[in-house]
Design an enzyme around this catalytic site. Structure first.
Site, PDB file in Angstrom:
ATOM      1  N   HIS A  89       0.817  -1.221   0.000  1.00 12.73           N
ATOM      2  CA  HIS A  89       0.000   0.000   0.000  1.00 12.73           C
ATOM      3  C   HIS A  89       0.849   1.268   0.000  1.00 12.73           C
ATOM      4  O   HIS A  89       0.329   2.360  -0.168  1.00 12.73           O
ATOM      5  CB  HIS A  89      -1.056  -0.027   1.116  1.00 12.73           C
ATOM      6  CG  HIS A  89      -0.568   0.303   2.487  1.00 12.73           C
ATOM      7  ND1 HIS A  89      -0.309  -0.646   3.445  1.00 12.73           N
ATOM      8  CD2 HIS A  89      -0.307   1.479   3.066  1.00 12.73           C
ATOM      9  CE1 HIS A  89       0.084  -0.059   4.555  1.00 12.73           C
ATOM     10  NE2 HIS A  89       0.098   1.236   4.352  1.00 12.73           N
ATOM     11  N   ASP A 120       0.217  -7.474   1.504  1.00  6.78           N
ATOM     12  CA  ASP A 120       0.629  -6.085   1.677  1.00  6.78           C
ATOM     13  C   ASP A 120       2.150  -5.936   1.717  1.00  6.78           C
ATOM     14  O   ASP A 120       2.690  -5.217   2.553  1.00  6.78           O
ATOM     15  CB  ASP A 120      -0.008  -5.480   2.931  1.00  6.78           C
ATOM     16  CG  ASP A 120       0.044  -3.954   2.916  1.00  6.78           C
ATOM     17  OD1 ASP A 120       0.297  -3.386   1.834  1.00  6.78           O
ATOM     18  OD2 ASP A 120      -0.141  -3.339   3.983  1.00  6.78           O
ATOM     19  N   SER A 202       4.441   2.812   7.589  1.00  7.99           N
ATOM     20  CA  SER A 202       4.100   1.709   6.692  1.00  7.99           C
ATOM     21  C   SER A 202       5.288   1.262   5.874  1.00  7.99           C
ATOM     22  O   SER A 202       5.929   2.070   5.207  1.00  7.99           O
ATOM     23  CB  SER A 202       3.000   2.136   5.728  1.00  7.99           C
ATOM     24  OG  SER A 202       1.777   2.032   6.349  1.00  7.99           O
TER      25      SER A 202
END
Lengths: 598, 382
Positions: A89, A120, A202
């Site tokens: 992402h 992911d 992230s």
């Protein structure tokens, strides 16, 4: 007591660092004499250890930005030539080309390599150095709840000089399952930490107390406190990523797996099959409704979540052991896992940042949202930003692949293993392999031509043939082999005609050989409806066998090699072991070969 | 607790390099350890310290349970945490909507599921005691609970965010006690029922599902029960706190022994009551009859704050402190949210003219009332 936040700790730390090099554990045990009045020596020792871990790890941490410098996330370098892990992402928002900053203040160009949208995870490659600092891959299965951990990355995009922000905490939970949040990405068997994970973290690394890379931070439980840390962050375990790493290096869009069967927990706590697809390999191996699943991939199963957890860490197509119990009797089978998604689902880009907009009051939506930093929407189609000129050649777009350029590199690497066998391309005629069927104690002669393959057993008492052109029915010849003649045709095609002769050929990552062996490289080909997976030893690069499927959802013909010998100036396996549907069909010992030289 | 001490002894043995064999000997001969020292000497080496903490975490986790009950409606989660206080299955949790069912499901550390029923509750302490039918369970000794000083390092165990559902262990957070103070907090528009002493923590311990979890010292000694999610009444920020076991102990023990007389009847007492009603400003609203009854003023009491600013019957309230008001219900909610001494800015429409007015909120919030005396939602504006 007055605390001097700027001067005091700095002095004591410096003093500690000076003494730390000479101080042994025994002097520490004497207790607090070196730094009395400042802090407990144990505390200082722990702090020094912490500082050392941060200094060791920080150079490998990457700050990732979109091509225009906007958006962003974090990543971590794992090879000196610049391969780095991050979240899908992050890259899906940043685009195929990124700018990556390291803590030396330098900015590097990077390109997308492979993606795992379900897990992911994304692999990118930084350009410009062959000596990038790298993180040491740890073993996330060795972690324990309560252990210290460090999250590093670029939360809130604070680091203008690209040096990572460090947060530390403890492992709050292991083997956690975080279901899909609006999209199909799913965190299975993940690591829960109380170190702060915030937007921008992230894709960044989670390090163990020893400074080993144990996970990739990607999610948090965010509720009404807004999109900031609320005490529960989640990292994808590095052991899961290791299963996918070769796939990712091959520029693939990788898929996760399903058994093709639904399971549920019964009142007595046992886990049983409640539904099973009769097209699944699990069904063909004998698994049925009401069978109790005892273990999978070598791990005992006690709950549905646990089963989902274990299943979720493996790629589509892997063969793994499954133990089931029926009427008190245990049975072990090996099952090749099906893809979790259809090819079309994987090829299409998922909707951009699907869980970005919180739906007020929708808790499940909020839960487990991804802590990606705000990003500009990815420009679509012609609006795509132009890649840096000198790196444009490192991106080859092809449907079904994240970046086919890296697949071509892996193909070349794997195909080099074939070169050692000699030149099979110059001969133009049919192959004639004279062999001996070991168990049956019969002579066997294989004739492999371009459009027809035949096997004559026992000097003509039995004969089998398989046509190999576009119109031919790809049959099971000889019967109960899964199509041995068709399979051998694929091998000849690869050796004699070369990779270009297949309608499809790509590097398909790695898998454990036959479900419990060492990892082998897989080269996948397609010719008419036949799909073949050529298996190469990762150490020697040698071709060690192949599986050919005549059609979808039928058991393949599996051929394994033993021993290499020279036949008419070319190397070839001495022994071919032929298996189909979990049974050995036979072994063929090669006595002589004619490669069709003019 | 003997088994606790036993573990401590085992861990100590490991720290000081005694053999595994000796550990086993100790384990089968608890009497020899009866005079073991209370305090564990801090271990100098990193590795044993880590494994010791892991051991503590494992031991505490076994005494914490996951509770699944009522809820699932919008903004109401149907899960919470609890901890075992008797080997026969008495467990302590927070008094919350999760318990609004005949029976709730209690899941132990090993995944075993039990039906839990309420034995007793003290809403003023946010306390409920449940019972499951089981035996020989690992549990906390209330008599051994401690109240750690400010600055003490603590661990928090709870099933926050329902991360664990079966035999998975609950989540563990680490932090320090940042303050010991009295709770002044509220839940939505209501004051919290409990306003006694609390342990404030610097970790984010109070999340959905955390209520009823435990706060322990680093050695695993029971210190407090993680409270429900509340906002600080002054700063409006979310609080991370636990109610000290010392505050709960007597009530828990009395509930278990059957000698408990609640200060408030849990079935009658409301969880809490609104702080301000329209009548506090002299406003009488039209009866709330439909989903979105427009916020018309039905009457203004003479000599009231509303009368002072010349509000009139039939005025339609459009804004409260810049917040668009779409219904009577929303107006009530906004008024209930106010803090004593705040300025209340209203915009009303009177025959197509918008009129802004400012009122002061009374200095004292209304006292929580018993449900029996609390006016019904539509009847407090006569």
């Amino acid at each position: 007591m007055t605390w001097h936040p700027t001067s005091r700790p700095e002095i004591s730390r410096r003093r500690w660092l000076q003494t730390a090099t000479v101080a042994s554990l025994t002097t520490l045990l004497k207790g607090g004499s070196t730094a009395r009045g400042a802090a407990d020596p144990d505390v200082l020792a722990e702090q020094a250890a912490r500082v050392a871990v941060v200094q060791k790890c920080a150079p490998s941490v990457v700050a990732i930005f979109g091509p225009g410098g906007g958006g962003g996330g974090s990543g971590v370098l794992i090879t000196p030539d610049g391969f780095a892990l991050t979240n899908f992402h992050v890259t899906s928002g940043a685009g195929d080309f990124m700018k990556c900053g390291l803590n030396n203040g330098e900015l590097y160009d990077a390109v997308i390599v492979g993606i795992d949208p379900t897990g992911d995870v994304a692999l990118i490659k930084l350009f410009g150095r062959e000596d990038f600092p790298v993180a040491t891959l740890g073993d996330s299965d060795q972690l324990a709840v309560g252990e210290t951990c460090y999250a590093m990355g670029n939360p809130f995009l604070l680091a203008t000089d690209f040096s990572p922000t460090v947060t530390y905490g403890i492992i709050s939970g292991l083997h956690r399952y975080q279901g899909p949040a609006g999209t199909f990405l799913e965190y299975t068997d993940c690591i829960q930490v109380d170190a702060s994970i915030n937007p921008g973290n992230s894709g960044g690394p989670l390090f163990s107390a020893a400074g080993d890379l144990v996970g990739i931070n990607g999610r948090g439980s965010f509720e009404k406190r807004g999109r900031v840390n609320s005490g529960a962050g989640y990292a994808i375990s590095i052991n899961q990523i290791k299963h996918f790493l070769d796939h990712l290096r091959g520029g693939l869009i990788v898929d996760h797996a399903t058994l093709g069967a639904a399971v549920a927990t019964k009142d007595d706590g046992s886990m049983v099959v409640t539904n099973i697809l009769d097209s699944s390999e699990a069904f063909r191996r004998g698994l049925r409704v009401d069978d109790e699943i005892a273990s999978f991939a070598g791990r005992p199963i006690r709950s549905v979540n646990q089963f989902k957890n274990i299943l979720g860490i493996y790629p589509k197509g892997w063969k793994l052991p499954l133990v089931y119990r029926r009427e008190g009797r245990k049975q072990e089978i090996f099952v090749r896992l099906r893809g979790l998604h259809r090819q079309s689902e994987m090829t299409l880009q998922p909707p951009e940042r699907p869980a970005e907009e919180p739906k007020p009051g929708d808790k499940d939506q909020d839960k487990g949202r991804k802590p990606g930093a705000p990003k500009p929407p990815r420009p679509a189609g012609r609006g795509k930003p132009k890649p840096p000129e000198q790196y444009a050649k490192f991106l080859v777009e092809k449907p079904g692949f994240a970046n086919f350029h890296f697949n071509q590199l892996e193909q070349e690497r794997v195909l080099r293993g074939l070169a050692a066998w000699g030149d099979f391309k110059t001969p133009t005629g049919a192959w004639k392999l004279t062999a001996h069927a070991v168990a049956a104690d019969l002579p066997a002669v294989f004739t492999l031509a371009d459009e027809l393959c035949g096997l004559i057993l026992a000097d003509g008492q039995q004969a089998f043939a398989q046509e190999t052109n576009a119109e031919a029915k790809q049959g099971d010849e000889p019967p109960a082999t899964g199509g041995l003649l068709l399979a051998l045709h694929q091998l000849r095609w690869l050796l004699a005609k070369g990779p270009q002769a297949f309608s499809e050929l790509y590097y398909a990552g790695s898998e454990p050989l036959d479900g419990n062996g060492p990892l082998v490289d897989v080269l996948a080909t397609e010719r008419f409806t036949a799909r073949t997976r050529f298996l190469f030893d990762k150490q020697t690069g040698e071709l060690i066998g192949f599986d050919t499927e005549r059609d979808e959802d039928v058991d393949p013909c599996e051929v394994r090699f033993e021993g290499i010998a020279e036949f008419q100036g070319r190397k070839f396996p001495k022994l071919l072991i032929v298996r189909h549907a979990d049974r050995e069909y036979g072994r063929f010992e090669l006595r002589a070969a004619n490669w069709g030289d003019a | 607790m003997p088994s606790d001490r036993l573990w401590d002894a085992c861990v100590r043995a490991a720290i000081w390099g005694l053999s595994l064999v000796l550990m086993c000997l100790v384990a089968v001969a608890p009497a020899q350890q009866s005079n073991a020292p209370e305090e564990v000497t801090p271990s100098p080496a990193e590795a044993p310290a880590q494994s010791r903490q892991q051991r503590v975490i494992e031991q505490v986790s076994r005494r914490v349970v996951k509770i699944f009950g009522a809820g699932r409606l919008k903004n109401l989660y149907a899960y919470s945490s609890g901890f075992l206080v008797s080997p026969q299955g008495h467990l302590v949790t927070i008094w919350s909507h999760v318990l609004d069912e005949q029976e709730v499901t209690v899941v132990l550390h090993d995944g075993r599921r039990f039906a839990g029923r309420i034995v007793g509750a003290e809403p003023q302490l946010d306390l409920a005691v449940l019972k499951i039918d089981a035996e020989d369970l690992p549990c906390f000794e209330l008599d051994e609970a401690v109240t750690p000083p400010v600055g003490a390092r603590v661990l928090s165990f709870s099933n926050m965010f329902k991360v664990a559902t079966g035999d998975e262990p609950v989540s563990v957070l680490h932090g320090v006690i940042s303050a010991r103070t009295r709770l002044t907090a509220r839940r939505g528009v209501f004051d919290s029922a409990y306003n006694g002493p609390v342990l404030v923590v610097d970790a984010i311990t109070n999340n959905p599902g955390s209520g009823g979890g435990v706060l322990t010292t680093r050695d695993g000694q029971l210190a407090g029960m993680v409270g429900k999610e509340l906002r600080n009444a002054q700063s409006n920020t979310w609080m991370n706190y636990a109610i000290p076991i010392a505050e709960l102990k007597t009530a828990i023990q009395d509930i278990i022994s059957g000698t408990f007389t609640p200060k408030s009847n849990p079935l009658e007492a409301p969880l809490s009551s609104p702080r301000f009603l329209p009548i506090d400003f002299g406003l009488v609203l039209v009866p709330d009859v439909i989903q979105r009854t427009p916020a018309f003023i039905d009457a203004v009491l003479p000599d009231s704050r509303a009368a002072d600013v010349q509000l009139k019957a039939n005025d339609l309230v459009l804004f409260v402190n810049d917040q668009l008001i779409q219904s009577v219900r929303m107006l009530r909610e906004e008024l209930a949210r106010l803090e004593p001494g705040d300025t209340l800015k209203l915009v009303v429409r009177r025959e197509n003219i918008l009129i802004p007015v400012e009122l002061t909120v009374p200095e004292t919030a209304r006292k929580p009332r018993k449900r029996g005396t609390e006016p019904e939602a539509s009847s407090d504006d006569p």
